[in-house]
Design a protein around this motif. Structure first.
Motif, mmCIF file in Angstrom:
data_model
loop_
_atom_site.group_PDB
_atom_site.id
_atom_site.type_symbol
_atom_site.label_atom_id
_atom_site.label_comp_id
_atom_site.label_asym_id
_atom_site.label_seq_id
_atom_site.Cartn_x
_atom_site.Cartn_y
_atom_site.Cartn_z
ATOM 1 N N GLU A 128 0.699 -1.161 0.036
ATOM 2 C CA GLU A 128 0.005 -0.094 -0.114
ATOM 3 C C GLU A 128 0.692 1.130 -0.002
ATOM 4 N N VAL A 129 0.539 2.102 -1.027
ATOM 5 C CA VAL A 129 1.172 3.368 -0.805
ATOM 6 C C VAL A 129 0.947 4.536 0.358
ATOM 7 N N THR A 130 1.964 4.827 0.930
ATOM 8 C CA THR A 130 2.004 5.620 2.228
ATOM 9 C C THR A 130 2.397 6.963 1.839
ATOM 10 N N GLU A 131 2.142 8.023 2.799
ATOM 11 C CA GLU A 131 2.573 9.307 2.698
ATOM 12 C C GLU A 131 4.052 9.384 3.350
ATOM 13 N N PRO A 132 5.157 9.843 2.183
ATOM 14 C CA PRO A 132 6.367 9.903 2.560
ATOM 15 C C PRO A 132 6.571 10.822 3.840
ATOM 16 N N LEU A 133 7.688 10.434 4.753
ATOM 17 C CA LEU A 133 8.064 11.127 5.869
ATOM 18 C C LEU A 133 8.852 12.583 5.135
ATOM 19 N N LEU A 134 9.441 12.283 4.325
ATOM 20 C CA LEU A 134 10.381 13.484 3.619
ATOM 21 C C LEU A 134 9.735 13.640 2.128
ATOM 22 N N ASP A 135 10.154 14.655 1.887
ATOM 23 C CA ASP A 135 9.927 15.474 0.324
ATOM 24 C C ASP A 135 10.941 14.561 -0.683
ATOM 25 N N LEU A 146 24.414 5.237 -8.013
ATOM 26 C CA LEU A 146 23.678 4.000 -7.270
ATOM 27 C C LEU A 146 23.106 4.204 -5.962
ATOM 28 N N THR A 147 23.374 5.277 -5.511
ATOM 29 C CA THR A 147 22.886 5.679 -4.061
ATOM 30 C C THR A 147 21.827 6.765 -4.501
ATOM 31 N N SER A 198 17.879 8.547 0.517
ATOM 32 C CA SER A 198 19.067 8.378 -0.433
ATOM 33 C C SER A 198 19.685 9.621 -1.010
ATOM 34 N N GLU A 199 18.632 10.695 -1.262
ATOM 35 C CA GLU A 199 19.138 11.798 -1.749
ATOM 36 C C GLU A 199 20.109 12.693 -0.793
ATOM 37 N N LEU A 200 19.875 12.448 0.180
ATOM 38 C CA LEU A 200 20.880 13.107 1.312
ATOM 39 C C LEU A 200 22.337 12.403 1.520
ATOM 40 N N TYR A 201 22.439 11.251 0.835
ATOM 41 C CA TYR A 201 23.724 10.741 0.823
ATOM 42 C C TYR A 201 24.679 11.066 -0.356
ATOM 43 N N GLU A 202 25.948 10.891 -0.042
ATOM 44 C CA GLU A 202 27.249 11.082 -1.099
ATOM 45 C C GLU A 202 27.902 9.654 -1.003
ATOM 46 N N TYR A 255 31.777 0.169 -2.828
ATOM 47 C CA TYR A 255 32.133 1.497 -2.604
ATOM 48 C C TYR A 255 31.582 1.822 -1.005
ATOM 49 N N THR A 256 31.731 3.377 -0.796
ATOM 50 C CA THR A 256 31.136 3.639 0.550
ATOM 51 C C THR A 256 30.498 4.543 0.403
ATOM 52 N N GLU A 257 29.107 4.524 1.194
ATOM 53 C CA GLU A 257 27.797 5.835 1.155
ATOM 54 C C GLU A 257 28.362 6.304 2.355
ATOM 55 N N ASP A 258 28.240 7.734 2.034
ATOM 56 C CA ASP A 258 28.431 8.735 3.062
ATOM 57 C C ASP A 258 27.012 9.127 3.566
ATOM 58 N N ARG A 259 26.592 8.499 4.871
ATOM 59 C CA ARG A 259 25.184 8.845 5.214
ATOM 60 C C ARG A 259 25.132 10.085 6.239
ATOM 61 N N ALA A 260 24.080 10.449 6.694
ATOM 62 C CA ALA A 260 23.964 11.604 7.682
ATOM 63 C C ALA A 260 24.906 11.507 8.802
ATOM 64 N N LEU A 261 24.625 10.378 9.562
ATOM 65 C CA LEU A 261 25.566 10.067 10.729
ATOM 66 C C LEU A 261 26.307 8.912 10.758
ATOM 67 N N ALA A 262 26.558 8.304 9.692
ATOM 68 C CA ALA A 262 27.184 7.037 9.431
ATOM 69 C C ALA A 262 27.860 6.854 8.190
ATOM 70 N N GLU A 263 28.953 5.834 7.899
ATOM 71 C CA GLU A 263 29.369 5.589 6.783
ATOM 72 C C GLU A 263 28.595 3.910 6.759
ATOM 73 N N ALA A 264 28.345 3.750 5.386
ATOM 74 C CA ALA A 264 27.963 2.472 5.125
ATOM 75 C C ALA A 264 28.825 1.608 4.117
ATOM 76 N N LYS A 265 29.273 0.537 3.925
ATOM 77 C CA LYS A 265 30.282 -0.188 3.109
ATOM 78 C C LYS A 265 29.178 -1.023 2.156
ATOM 79 N N VAL A 266 29.456 -0.344 0.944
ATOM 80 C CA VAL A 266 28.720 -1.358 -0.143
ATOM 81 C C VAL A 266 29.696 -2.561 -0.400
ATOM 82 N N LEU A 267 29.273 -3.699 -0.163
ATOM 83 C CA LEU A 267 30.160 -4.932 -0.630
ATOM 84 C C LEU A 267 30.156 -5.222 -2.027
#
Length: 252
Positions: free
Chosen positions: A77-84, A101-102, A88-92, A159-171
């Protein structure tokens, strides 16, 4: 406006809707142009064609073409997004060439509309972000698809995703079968390392379909360690059907 007779437009749109519905049977074409390399019996479809130089719809029209809150597709079911925009648009990304890819690339589109779909009441069910984007013309939209394809190959080893509060390793990044819809489509399985427990791998899937100067993107993940197999086809088919009908109505 589109340079195609209304009867031909409606026939194309009807074919697109039928092709989208066939996705529910679990058939899909290979990554790349929708008319090339498709599996036998795979559904095909394209929205109403527009001249190569025609721009994509504005933001208000895209909001009408994206699936709406409360619409249901199978268990989703489609729900109202919490953000506009998708989180992932906030990641580097590092290297920067892996950014498509991000976030599908943060520049170049002229308008976008966004929705989310999930299974009500099920915290660990697959969730999907749906993003429609317009570009100045079909060439610009095709360039966005190419940038994703290039990143898929270049960043296959991770590669590495730079998220708002953490880094995530893409394997790992792997191309998977994409739906045979639109002018071209790409799909990827992305394996990431859990930010809290490096011994745990998590899965997400990304599918991108281009129709003229518009791209339809679907990004699915789950709060679980299971490989859930891909973006739910019910959601892809439902969004494609609404988009195809909407573009046909605009052209008639």
């Amino acid at each position: 406006m589109y340079g195609v007779g209304n009867g031909q437009q409606l026939r194309r749109a009807a074919g697109a809707v039928i092709g989208a519905a066939a996705l529910l049977a679990g058939t899909a074409g290979c990554s790349g142009p929708a008319t090339e390399g498709a599996a036998a019996g795979a559904p095909t479809g394209s929205a109403v064609a527009s001249p190569a130089g025609a721009p994509g719809p504005g933001v208000e029209r895209l909001k009408e073409l994206v699936v709406a809150e409360g619409e249901k597709f199978g268990p989703y079911e489609v729900t109202e997004p919490l953000l506009d925009e998708p989180m992932s648009e906030l990641y580097e990304a590092r290297p920067a060439g892996c950014l498509p890819l991000t976030s599908l690339g943060k520049a170049g589109h002229t308008a976008q509309a966004y929705a989310k779909a999930s299974v009500p009441g099920r915290f660990q069910a697959v969730g999907t972000e749906i993003l429609l984007r317009s570009y100045r013309d079909a060439g610009a939209a095709a360039a966005a698809v190419k940038s994703l394809a290039d990143a898929g190959g270049r960043c296959a080893g991770g590669y590495t995703e730079d998220r708002a509060l953490a880094e995530a390793k893409v394997l790992k990044v792997e191309a998977v079968q994409a739906p045979a819809l639109g002018d071209e489509a790409r799909a990827y399985r992305i394996v990431t390392q859990d930010v809290k427990d490096p011994g745990i791998s998590l899965y997400k899937y990304l599918t991108l379909v281009r129709s003229g100067a518009v791209t339809l993107a679907f990004r699915s993940d789950v709060i679980d360690t299971k490989d859930f197999g891909g973006v739910p086809q019910e959601i892809v088919a439902g969004q494609w059907e609404k988009f195809a009908k909407g573009t046909a109505a605009s052209a008639s």
